[in-house]
Design a protein around this motif. Structure first.
Motif, mmCIF file in Angstrom:
data_model
loop_
_atom_site.group_PDB
_atom_site.id
_atom_site.type_symbol
_atom_site.label_atom_id
_atom_site.label_comp_id
_atom_site.label_asym_id
_atom_site.label_seq_id
_atom_site.Cartn_x
_atom_site.Cartn_y
_atom_site.Cartn_z
ATOM 1 N N ALA A 140 -12.632 -4.280 -5.977
ATOM 2 C CA ALA A 140 -11.967 -3.012 -6.260
ATOM 3 C C ALA A 140 -12.639 -1.824 -5.584
ATOM 4 O O ALA A 140 -12.448 -0.689 -6.005
ATOM 5 C CB ALA A 140 -11.902 -2.798 -7.757
ATOM 6 N N ILE A 141 -13.379 -2.065 -4.532
ATOM 7 C CA ILE A 141 -14.054 -0.980 -3.830
ATOM 8 C C ILE A 141 -13.037 -0.076 -3.128
ATOM 9 O O ILE A 141 -13.180 1.143 -3.126
ATOM 10 C CB ILE A 141 -15.075 -1.555 -2.825
ATOM 11 C CG1 ILE A 141 -16.182 -2.261 -3.587
ATOM 12 C CG2 ILE A 141 -15.645 -0.467 -1.945
ATOM 13 C CD1 ILE A 141 -17.138 -3.019 -2.705
ATOM 14 N N ASP A 200 -7.568 -1.077 -5.751
ATOM 15 C CA ASP A 200 -8.064 -0.922 -7.117
ATOM 16 C C ASP A 200 -6.921 -0.909 -8.131
ATOM 17 O O ASP A 200 -7.015 -1.527 -9.187
ATOM 18 C CB ASP A 200 -8.882 0.359 -7.221
ATOM 19 C CG ASP A 200 -9.481 0.549 -8.587
ATOM 20 O OD1 ASP A 200 -9.881 -0.464 -9.196
ATOM 21 O OD2 ASP A 200 -9.548 1.702 -9.054
ATOM 22 N N ILE A 201 -5.830 -0.241 -7.822
ATOM 23 C CA ILE A 201 -4.696 -0.171 -8.750
ATOM 24 C C ILE A 201 -4.083 -1.551 -8.943
ATOM 25 O O ILE A 201 -3.823 -1.975 -10.074
ATOM 26 C CB ILE A 201 -3.645 0.825 -8.228
ATOM 27 C CG1 ILE A 201 -4.244 2.226 -8.191
ATOM 28 C CG2 ILE A 201 -2.395 0.803 -9.093
ATOM 29 C CD1 ILE A 201 -3.407 3.230 -7.463
ATOM 30 N N LEU A 202 -3.872 -2.275 -7.871
ATOM 31 C CA LEU A 202 -3.296 -3.615 -7.949
ATOM 32 C C LEU A 202 -4.221 -4.569 -8.701
ATOM 33 O O LEU A 202 -3.775 -5.333 -9.563
ATOM 34 C CB LEU A 202 -3.008 -4.149 -6.547
ATOM 35 C CG LEU A 202 -2.427 -5.547 -6.461
ATOM 36 C CD1 LEU A 202 -1.062 -5.593 -7.124
ATOM 37 C CD2 LEU A 202 -2.334 -5.993 -5.025
ATOM 38 N N GLY A 235 -6.028 -7.724 -13.373
ATOM 39 C CA GLY A 235 -7.060 -7.917 -14.394
ATOM 40 C C GLY A 235 -6.496 -7.811 -15.798
ATOM 41 O O GLY A 235 -6.861 -8.595 -16.687
ATOM 42 N N TRP A 236 -5.590 -6.872 -16.006
ATOM 43 C CA TRP A 236 -4.977 -6.704 -17.315
ATOM 44 C C TRP A 236 -4.162 -7.936 -17.691
ATOM 45 O O TRP A 236 -4.229 -8.412 -18.826
ATOM 46 C CB TRP A 236 -4.101 -5.455 -17.308
ATOM 47 C CG TRP A 236 -3.465 -5.185 -18.629
ATOM 48 C CD1 TRP A 236 -4.040 -4.586 -19.701
ATOM 49 C CD2 TRP A 236 -2.137 -5.538 -19.018
ATOM 50 N NE1 TRP A 236 -3.139 -4.535 -20.747
ATOM 51 C CE2 TRP A 236 -1.959 -5.110 -20.352
ATOM 52 C CE3 TRP A 236 -1.081 -6.165 -18.379
ATOM 53 C CZ2 TRP A 236 -0.778 -5.301 -21.038
ATOM 54 C CZ3 TRP A 236 0.106 -6.337 -19.066
ATOM 55 C CH2 TRP A 236 0.244 -5.918 -20.371
ATOM 56 N N VAL A 237 -3.399 -8.469 -16.741
ATOM 57 C CA VAL A 237 -2.580 -9.666 -17.007
ATOM 58 C C VAL A 237 -3.477 -10.871 -17.312
ATOM 59 O O VAL A 237 -3.200 -11.650 -18.227
ATOM 60 C CB VAL A 237 -1.635 -9.947 -15.815
ATOM 61 C CG1 VAL A 237 -0.966 -11.299 -15.955
ATOM 62 C CG2 VAL A 237 -0.599 -8.847 -15.693
ATOM 63 N N VAL A 238 -4.561 -11.019 -16.561
ATOM 64 C CA VAL A 238 -5.479 -12.140 -16.794
ATOM 65 C C VAL A 238 -6.137 -12.017 -18.171
ATOM 66 O O VAL A 238 -6.244 -13.004 -18.904
ATOM 67 C CB VAL A 238 -6.537 -12.215 -15.666
ATOM 68 C CG1 VAL A 238 -7.660 -13.170 -16.029
ATOM 69 C CG2 VAL A 238 -5.886 -12.618 -14.365
#
Length: 76
Positions: A39-40, A45-47, A52-55
């Motif tokens: 996410a650098i 980062d948005i994607l 990450g939220w779905v995982v």
């Protein structure tokens, strides 16, 4: 339900439940760590935040399913 959460199917005994939850915790940590490293770049980062939220949601539901399998509420 167990088709989508195969790790949760092991939770028939207390040992299986603990192993299932530990696997979910380790996978969550490793994926979170990998997403933070990637996410650098600002646009990615948005994607990666959405991924990450779905995982994390999948892992949380997997832990709940493992507990339900252990309590014999969910069956094959």
């Amino acid at each position: 339900m167990l088709k989508y959460f195969p790790i949760s199917a092991r939770a028939k005994t207390l040992g299986g439940l603990i192993v299932s939850i530990l696997i979910y915790i380790v996978v969550s940590f490793l994926i979170g760590l990998g997403l933070k490293v990637l996410a650098i770049l600002p646009l990615i980062d948005i994607l990666l935040s959405i991924i990450g939220w779905v995982v994390e949601l999948y892992i949380a539901v997997g832990v709940v399913v493992a507990i339900l399998v252990f309590l014999k509420i969910v069956k094959k």
